[in-house]
Write an enzyme that holds these catalytic residues in place. Structure first.
Site, PDB file in Angstrom:
ATOM      1  N   ASP A  16       0.850  -1.198   0.211  1.00  0.00           N
ATOM      2  CA  ASP A  16       0.000   0.007   0.028  1.00  0.00           C
ATOM      3  C   ASP A  16       0.891   1.081  -0.015  1.00  0.00           C
ATOM      4  O   ASP A  16       2.045   1.165   0.479  1.00  0.00           O
ATOM      5  CB  ASP A  16      -0.905  -0.079   1.198  1.00  0.00           C
ATOM      6  CG  ASP A  16      -1.831   1.107   1.418  1.00  0.00           C
ATOM      7  OD1 ASP A  16      -2.389   1.442   0.473  1.00  0.00           O
ATOM      8  OD2 ASP A  16      -1.665   1.887   2.217  1.00  0.00           O
ATOM      9  N   ASP A  18      -0.342   5.103   0.851  1.00  0.00           N
ATOM     10  CA  ASP A  18      -0.410   6.238   1.964  1.00  0.00           C
ATOM     11  C   ASP A  18      -0.756   5.539   3.289  1.00  0.00           C
ATOM     12  O   ASP A  18      -1.368   4.639   3.498  1.00  0.00           O
ATOM     13  CB  ASP A  18      -1.824   6.909   1.418  1.00  0.00           C
ATOM     14  CG  ASP A  18      -1.822   7.756   0.130  1.00  0.00           C
ATOM     15  OD1 ASP A  18      -1.074   8.418   0.017  1.00  0.00           O
ATOM     16  OD2 ASP A  18      -2.887   7.346  -0.528  1.00  0.00           O
ATOM     17  N   ASP A 176      -1.554  -0.690   6.004  1.00  0.00           N
ATOM     18  CA  ASP A 176      -1.745   0.217   7.312  1.00  0.00           C
ATOM     19  C   ASP A 176      -3.119   0.101   7.781  1.00  0.00           C
ATOM     20  O   ASP A 176      -3.304   0.630   8.800  1.00  0.00           O
ATOM     21  CB  ASP A 176      -1.281   1.480   6.977  1.00  0.00           C
ATOM     22  CG  ASP A 176      -2.145   2.165   6.320  1.00  0.00           C
ATOM     23  OD1 ASP A 176      -2.770   1.929   5.300  1.00  0.00           O
ATOM     24  OD2 ASP A 176      -2.804   3.482   6.873  1.00  0.00           O
TER      25      ASP A 176
END
Length: 227
Positions: A16, A18, A176
């Site tokens: 991922d 961001d 995240d």
């Protein structure tokens, strides 16, 4: 770092963007503030933005309009404004998290092919990776507009595995948030989450995952020795 039980025969990793590789909260805040100013609406604090990111630009814009009690009918104008302003701020107010290049190099050293998969629009993601010197790590980059559905739907992960030529069960998802974990579980991919990201403002260790790391280089330590 939390010990994970990961397959010994991993072929690839999907990462991922961001909140996992780059702290882009400042970019989001700057673009949203410019968008809101165009619409004569008040700005929103960064502390509120962090709870809204991660589900794509559409969700971010709608959530922001709701936050300032704006008419939902303003969405089309807000979308056009955001798309105009974001390229000007992309990468200007963001930082690569400590250890990210080292962590990516360690994964490559273990023989894993790498792809970046984000809900950020593909053009914005590619530009950010170039700006931060991370683009060379990835053979594939897919954004939220690359497929018919976004994470947490499993479709983007399955399509990325296909592009990488790797089986889902042998492809690690690194993210995240619950978006990444839910998509990975549904796709049949093992998943490890970083503890420093966004996760919609919720504690990340409450998310069902195979492991958690405080810095990306720790992921390579969790990988078992190859058979």
């Amino acid at each position: 770092m939390t010990t994970a039980s990961l397959p010994p025969d991993l072929q690839a990793a999907i990462v991922d963007l961001d909140g996992t590789m780059v702290d882009t909260l400042g970019d989001f805040s700057a673009a949203l503030d410019r968008m809101l100013a165009d619409l004569a609406l008040p700005p929103v604090p960064a502390a509120a933005v962090v709870d809204m990111v991660g589900k794509g630009s559409e969700h971010l814009i709608r959530s922001t309009l709701a936050r300032v009690h704006a008419d939902p009918a303003l969405y089309d104008a807000a979308w056009a404004s955001y798309q105009r302003h974001y390229p000007a701020v992309n990468g200007r107010h963001s930082q690569v998290y400590p250890g990210v290049p080292e962590g990516l190099r360690a994964l490559q050293a273990r023989g894993l092919a790498l792809a970046c998969l984000t809900n950020k629009p593909t053009a914005f993601a590619r530009a950010l990776l170039r700006d931060k010197g991370l683009d060379g790590f990835f053979s594939q980059v897919f954004g939220g507009d690359a497929f018919a559905r976004k994470k947490p739907d499993p479709l983007p992960l399955l399509a990325t595995c296909q592009a990488l030529g790797s089986a889902p069960a042998r492809t690690l998802m690194l993210g995240d948030s619950s978006n990444d974990a839910q998509a990975a579980r549904a796709a049949g991919c093992p998943v490890v989450l970083v503890t420093y990201g966004y996760n919609h403002g919720q504690p990340v260790r409450a998310v069902d995952a195979d492991g958690y790391v405080d810095a990306l280089p720790q992921v390579a330590v969790l990988l078992p020795a190859r058979l």
